[in-house]
Design an enzyme around this catalytic site. Sequence first.
Site, PDB file in Angstrom:
ATOM      1  N   ASP A 172      33.424   1.413 -12.177  1.00  0.00           N
ATOM      2  CA  ASP A 172      32.208   1.818 -12.883  1.00  0.00           C
ATOM      3  C   ASP A 172      32.046   1.044 -14.194  1.00  0.00           C
ATOM      4  O   ASP A 172      30.953   1.022 -14.764  1.00  0.00           O
ATOM      5  CB  ASP A 172      32.272   3.318 -13.220  1.00  0.00           C
ATOM      6  N   LYS A 207      27.015   5.803  -1.962  1.00  0.00           N
ATOM      7  CA  LYS A 207      28.106   4.893  -2.333  1.00  0.00           C
ATOM      8  C   LYS A 207      29.071   4.719  -1.160  1.00  0.00           C
ATOM      9  O   LYS A 207      29.513   3.607  -0.858  1.00  0.00           O
ATOM     10  CB  LYS A 207      28.829   5.418  -3.580  1.00  0.00           C
ATOM     11  N   GLN A 239      32.409  10.562 -10.099  1.00  0.00           N
ATOM     12  CA  GLN A 239      30.966  10.727 -10.281  1.00  0.00           C
ATOM     13  C   GLN A 239      30.681  11.616 -11.487  1.00  0.00           C
ATOM     14  O   GLN A 239      31.249  12.706 -11.610  1.00  0.00           O
ATOM     15  CB  GLN A 239      30.350  11.317  -8.994  1.00  0.00           C
TER      16      GLN A 239
END
Length: 279
Positions: A119, A52, A96
């Site tokens: 997200d 990422k 995460q």
Amino acid sequence: MAVLIDGKKISQEIKDELKNKVAKLKEQGIEGALAVIQVGTDPASSVYVRNKKRACEYIGIRSESYELAEDTTEEELLALIDRLNHDDAINGILCQLPIPAHMDENKIIRAISPEKDVDGFHTQNVGALVVGQSGFVSCTPAGVIQLLKRSNIEIAGKNCVVVGRSNIVGKPMSLLMLQENATVTICHSKTADLKAMCKQADIIIVAIGKPKFITEEYVKEGAVVIDVGIHRNADGTLCGDVDFDQVMPHAAAITPVPGGVGPMTIAMLMNNCVASMTR
Ligand code: GUN
């Protein structure tokens, strides 16, 4: 013989489009930054987080890393998120998953400002998706839509079976396919006759986390097969939730693992990051 849907190529196209957009925004004085939080040292999470950050660098946005110890308290993590929520230099915040068991995952997700929730996990963004309003959409399902569209696969009017009902993939995937005017069936571990349901699908999207579970008996001749799963075989190679070798000869189009859905998740995360710069 199936057409291979090349997620590596399509994700690269998207990242290149985003790179151009970011360069144009920079000329207007608009810059972006993503805060990436990892709690603990789960090796798979570390790989995802590294990829990422690399993608941020590639498209030209700054990333800030927060690597927290496994025994970080929930209060400490909430305090960090609160600080980042109020930091005008940060457009996107990503924590995460999974996070350690002593923390309440839902509470952490809810703490991230919906405007920075790249997200697309916050209930406000999920709710916006349900009612067809704008908001951040979960990256993997958004990536599947891009794979289908950019491969010129018709969605409207098709029978779509989504296998799996997770909050991150199955549920948002179903809503996105509905938004694209597919007739959507969601199947799961308690579905009575999964084979029969799958066999009706023009488009089957599988996200169940079981290696090579979907064999040729589940797939109609000429169906489009999208495999969201990723697993490591005993010999170190990777496979998906679909038995690729068995299903491929029967499908009209299919995503490979690796190189199918996987690379799309990060491309769509970058898409959300760029969107977060101009909201
Ligand atoms: N863990 C597995 N997939 C994801 C994802 O898309 N985002 C975050 N934050 N964590 C994950």
